[in-house]
Design an enzyme around this catalytic site. Structure first.
Site, mmCIF file in Angstrom:
data_model
loop_
_atom_site.group_PDB
_atom_site.id
_atom_site.type_symbol
_atom_site.label_atom_id
_atom_site.label_comp_id
_atom_site.label_asym_id
_atom_site.label_seq_id
_atom_site.Cartn_x
_atom_site.Cartn_y
_atom_site.Cartn_z
ATOM 1 N N SER A 130 0.867 -1.179 0.000
ATOM 2 C CA SER A 130 0.000 0.000 0.000
ATOM 3 C C SER A 130 0.898 1.221 0.000
ATOM 4 O O SER A 130 2.084 1.151 0.369
ATOM 5 C CB SER A 130 -0.883 0.008 1.251
ATOM 6 O OG SER A 130 -1.494 1.267 1.442
ATOM 7 N N TYR A 151 -1.488 -0.518 11.000
ATOM 8 C CA TYR A 151 -1.583 -0.880 9.591
ATOM 9 C C TYR A 151 -0.332 -0.484 8.819
ATOM 10 O O TYR A 151 0.261 -1.307 8.107
ATOM 11 C CB TYR A 151 -2.810 -0.211 8.973
ATOM 12 C CG TYR A 151 -2.972 -0.478 7.501
ATOM 13 C CD1 TYR A 151 -3.096 -1.778 7.012
ATOM 14 C CD2 TYR A 151 -3.020 0.568 6.579
ATOM 15 C CE1 TYR A 151 -3.249 -2.029 5.657
ATOM 16 C CE2 TYR A 151 -3.185 0.327 5.231
ATOM 17 C CZ TYR A 151 -3.288 -0.969 4.773
ATOM 18 O OH TYR A 151 -3.440 -1.200 3.430
#
Length: 274
Positions: A133, A146
């Protein structure tokens, strides 16, 4: 020649499902996996081979990889896509919740990678694509768990790339920005489970806007667009180390080169807008 074979994790929806279809369209033999086989029945109807796979279960990992090698005689590509986002301020995220985030997002790809590498080394070819990501390149407040998991995945892949290059194996990172998926639904659920300290309500207000979690809004791209990059990485003889997917990702990753004081000023400015 026998078609190339790919194993894809997390195919129940979003990027994983789109990736399975993209590989099918290019006549690959596709092993689509998910924790719940009912979620991927339509992929089976489309022509995928299906398997139940929980990336946190070593037995599942070994069983699926062994099955593919037994049935196809080779495994040309592994796509580590399964993952989820645990948002929340660092103080409000219990250690056991952090452990769960890393168990899926980091230990899962590690298990799969270790399982497929002996076979790829023996055939002297293969590609491992780790779906990361933009959060693996730049961290933002309320996302320590995360982003930490994606930073770890990036570091592991960077190390792996140079470890396996001599065996004809590529290790590639695909780094999407916001994607039009149900990604935010689970992120919202994970956020709701936290016991709030009461000290970070401005951050929670930000996360109440689903666009802040990356599930839509300006610049969001389709899962099919990310699948294109994954397929390109698997098909290229010399893929680049990273594929920032979408304009937002391409711009955002440049943020890591800004001085820390500038990054901090940006976050303070955004906080005042909430």
């Amino acid at each position: 020649m026998k078609p190339d074979t790919v194993l894809i994790t997390g195919c129940s929806s979003g990027i994983g499902r789109a990736t399975a279809r993209a590989f099918l369209d290019e006549d690959w033999i596709v092993y689509a996996t998910a924790r719940n086989p009912a979620d991927i029945e339509t992929l089976g109807e489309a022509g995928c081979e299906l398997a139940t796979l929980d990336v946190t279960d070593q037995g599942d990992v070994e069983r699926v990889v062994d099955r593919i090698v037994d049935e196809e005689g080779k495994l040309d590509c592994l796509v580590n896509n399964a993952g989820y986002a645990q948002f929340g301020p660092t103080e409000d995220v219990p250690t056991e919740v952090l452990d769960r985030q890393f168990e899926v997002n980091v230990n899962g790809p590690h298990r799969l990678t270790r399982a497929v590498l002996p076979h790829m080394r023996e055939q002297e070819s293969g590609t491992i694509v780790n779906v990361s990501s933009v959060a693996g390149r730049i961290a933002f407040p309320g996302s320590g768990a995360y982003c930490g998991s994606k930073f770890a995945l990036e570091a592991m892949t960077d190390a792996l790339r140079n470890e396996v290059s001599e065996y004809g194996i590529d290790a590639v990172l695909v780094e999407p920005g916001p994607v039009e998926t149900q990604f935010t639904d689970r992120a919202d659920d994970q956020l709701d489970e936290l016991e709030r300290s009461g000290a970070y309500e401005s951050l929670y207000s930000l996360f109440e806007d689903s666009e802040a979690l990356g599930g839509g809004g300006p610049g969001a791209i389709s899962p099919a667009r990310v699948a294109e990059d994954i397929l390109d990485a698997a098909s290229s003889t010399k893929p680049p180390a990273r594929y920032p997917s979408g304009t937002v990702a391409q711009i955002a990753v440049l943020g890591r080169f800004l001085p820390d004081v500038v990054q901090d000023s940006i976050w303070r400015f955004l906080k005042r807008l909430v």
